[in-house]
Design a protein around this motif. Structure first.
Motif, PDB file in Angstrom:
ATOM      1  N   GLN A 128      -6.774  11.039   0.146  1.00 35.26           N
ATOM      2  CA  GLN A 128      -5.479  11.244   0.783  1.00 35.26           C
ATOM      3  C   GLN A 128      -5.494  12.542   1.588  1.00 35.26           C
ATOM      4  OE1 GLN A 128      -2.001  10.582  -1.649  1.00 35.26           O
ATOM      5  NE2 GLN A 128      -0.806  12.106  -0.504  1.00 35.26           N
TER       6      GLN A 128
ATOM      7  N   LYS B  75       6.216  10.339   9.568  1.00 40.27           N
ATOM      8  CA  LYS B  75       5.077  10.972   8.921  1.00 40.27           C
ATOM      9  C   LYS B  75       5.484  12.272   8.270  1.00 40.27           C
ATOM     10  CE  LYS B  75       2.435   9.237  12.823  1.00 40.27           C
ATOM     11  NZ  LYS B  75       3.566   8.992  13.678  1.00 40.27           N
TER      12      LYS B  75
ATOM     13  N   SER C 152       1.637   6.497  -0.060  1.00 40.30           N
ATOM     14  CA  SER C 152       0.751   6.983  -1.114  1.00 40.30           C
ATOM     15  C   SER C 152       1.190   6.465  -2.486  1.00 40.30           C
ATOM     16  CB  SER C 152       0.712   8.512  -1.120  1.00 40.30           C
ATOM     17  OG  SER C 152      -0.035   8.999  -2.195  1.00 40.30           O
ATOM     18  N   GLU C 153       2.495   6.447  -2.733  1.00 39.54           N
ATOM     19  CA  GLU C 153       3.001   5.950  -4.017  1.00 39.54           C
ATOM     20  C   GLU C 153       2.682   4.475  -4.197  1.00 39.54           C
ATOM     21  OE1 GLU C 153       7.123   6.767  -4.225  1.00 39.54           O
ATOM     22  OE2 GLU C 153       6.894   8.959  -4.287  1.00 39.54           O
TER      23      GLU C 153
ATOM     24  N   LYS D 206       5.495   8.437   5.325  1.00 39.45           N
ATOM     25  CA  LYS D 206       6.781   7.904   4.884  1.00 39.45           C
ATOM     26  C   LYS D 206       7.129   6.715   5.776  1.00 39.45           C
ATOM     27  CE  LYS D 206       7.700  11.032   1.715  1.00 39.45           C
ATOM     28  NZ  LYS D 206       7.809  10.697   0.287  1.00 39.45           N
TER      29      LYS D 206
ATOM     30  N   SER E  43       7.104   6.203   0.125  1.00 41.16           N
ATOM     31  CA  SER E  43       5.813   6.831   0.394  1.00 41.16           C
ATOM     32  C   SER E  43       4.701   5.793   0.284  1.00 41.16           C
ATOM     33  CB  SER E  43       5.573   7.976  -0.589  1.00 41.16           C
ATOM     34  OG  SER E  43       4.233   8.418  -0.537  1.00 41.16           O
TER      35      SER E  43
ATOM     36  N   ASP F 235       0.261  12.116   3.723  1.00 43.72           N
ATOM     37  CA  ASP F 235       1.077  10.987   3.290  1.00 43.72           C
ATOM     38  C   ASP F 235       1.860  10.445   4.479  1.00 43.72           C
ATOM     39  OD1 ASP F 235       2.200   9.075   1.758  1.00 43.72           O
ATOM     40  OD2 ASP F 235       3.647  10.385   0.772  1.00 43.72           O
TER      41      ASP F 235
ATOM     42  N   LEU G  89      -6.140   7.595   3.455  1.00 47.31           N
ATOM     43  CA  LEU G  89      -4.763   7.659   3.950  1.00 47.31           C
ATOM     44  C   LEU G  89      -4.611   8.925   4.768  1.00 47.31           C
ATOM     45  CD1 LEU G  89      -1.948   6.421   3.968  1.00 47.31           C
ATOM     46  CD2 LEU G  89      -1.434   7.696   1.886  1.00 47.31           C
TER      47      LEU G  89
END
Length: 347
Positions: free
Chosen positions: A234, A345, A212-213, A239, A210, A237, A272
């Motif tokens: 955000q 996504k 975001s992570e 992927k 991710s 997110d 994001l």
């Protein structure tokens, strides 16, 4: 040409019974009747039009011959082309699956076609030269980076020892300046090595993670080192199936660039969204030169903490994954956007 001639002859021979049947049962039938009547001494029928029969027969034979030759040509082209281009497609398949630095130079089989043999020989020479150049460049960048790290570490250790001595204010300033230069030199060395590794495709290992992570893990470091302030918005997110190290480098270079050039007291914003990452900062500096912005060693803000390679690395990572990076300036807001259209996504 030999195969075409053979096929035409074979088809024409096979067509002889057809020609004979058409000749005796169609346009030459009246002519045969005339000959029989003449031999028997009988009266010849005046309604027989031999001229018309001969003309129709000749035209009919011409059409049949044209059809036979055309069929021969088409059949020959189909068969010969299929066999002829088989070596080419084998060569193309081996080239498409070849990875520089990962695979051995493919071996191309010899064929009966001189041009394909020349192509195979040229490709083999080209791939061998590229492989040798790749290995030499890879070894050089790795060795150069390793060899530079040692003297840099020695200089920094000596400077640390000097800082512990009772130095005058002027001497302390000189040592501090030297320490700053060696730190920049170390960062420059690592950045150049990173660029070389990206160009040599040494970051092919991938994993799904991710975005975001990644940003959340980097945020505490930004907040600790840069008191300017930073916020993450955000909306969705993303992927990614990519090399995590390269993505961290991309995010880090964009954010650090914004933090270094942000106006004092103004916030840096990270957005994001579904298929893009935006990093923006407010600054009184004018619009940046978009033609030189992503060039190596281009430092438009003349920021002493940067080496002019951060945005070049961002562009290199985007090119590596076929992403796009763009710059926009509006109302003193500098915004960098990375578009990841080919990423997986998730909302």
């Amino acid at each position: 040409m030999t195969r075409l001639t053979i096929v035409i002859v074979v088809i024409l021979i096979l067509c002889i019974p057809v020609f004979y049947y058409v000749t005796t049962r169609y346009y030459a039938e009246d002519l045969i009747d005339v000959v029989k009547s003449y031999k028997a001494g009988q009266k010849i029928d005046e309604d027989i039009d031999l001229e018309r029969d001969v003309m129709v027969g000749m035209l009919f034979q011409y059409v049949l011959i044209a059809i036979a030759v055309g069929a021969s040509v088409l059949l020959t082209i189909r068969l010969v082309t299929k066999n002829l281009w088989t070596p080419f497609y084998e060569i193309l398949q081996k080239i498409e699956h070849f990875k520089l630095g990962k695979d051995e130079v493919p071996t191309f089989h010899e064929t009966n076609v001189r041009e394909f043999n020349q192509l195979s020989s040229s490709l083999t020479d080209l791939l061998e030269r590229d492989t040798r150049s790749y290995k030499i460049q890879k070894e050089f960048t790795e060795n150069a980076s390793h060899e530079l790290q040692t003297p840099i570490a020695v200089i920094r250790a000596d400077l640390d020892m000097l800082l512990q001595e009772n130095l005058s204010e002027k001497e302390s300033d000189i040592v501090d300046n030297m320490y700053s230069v060696t730190r920049r030199l170390d960062h420059l060395n690592k950045s150049l090595l990173l660029l070389a590794k990206i160009e040599n495709k040494q970051y092919e290992d991938k994993e799904v993670f991710s975005l975001s992570e990644v940003i959340q893990e980097l945020m505490p470091g930004y907040e600790r080192l840069y008191p300017t302030g930073i916020s993450l918005i955000q909306k969705a997110d993303v992927k990614l199936d990519a090399n995590r190290i390269l993505v961290e480098v991309l995010v880090n270079n964009l954010v650090v660039n914004a933090l270094r050039n942000a106006e004092e007291g103004m916030n840096v914003k990270i957005v994001l969204d579904t298929d893009r990452l935006e990093v923006s900062n407010y600054s009184l500096s004018p619009k940046l030169d978009t033609e030189m912005l992503f060039s190596r060693f281009h430092n438009p803000a003349r920021n002493q903490r940067g080496n002019g390679l951060g945005l070049a690395i961002v562009r290199q990572v985007c090119d590596y994954y076929k992403w796009t990076v763009s710059y926009d300036f509006k109302e003193q807001l500098h915004t960098f956007t990375v578009n990841m259209k080919n990423a997986n996504k998730s909302d």
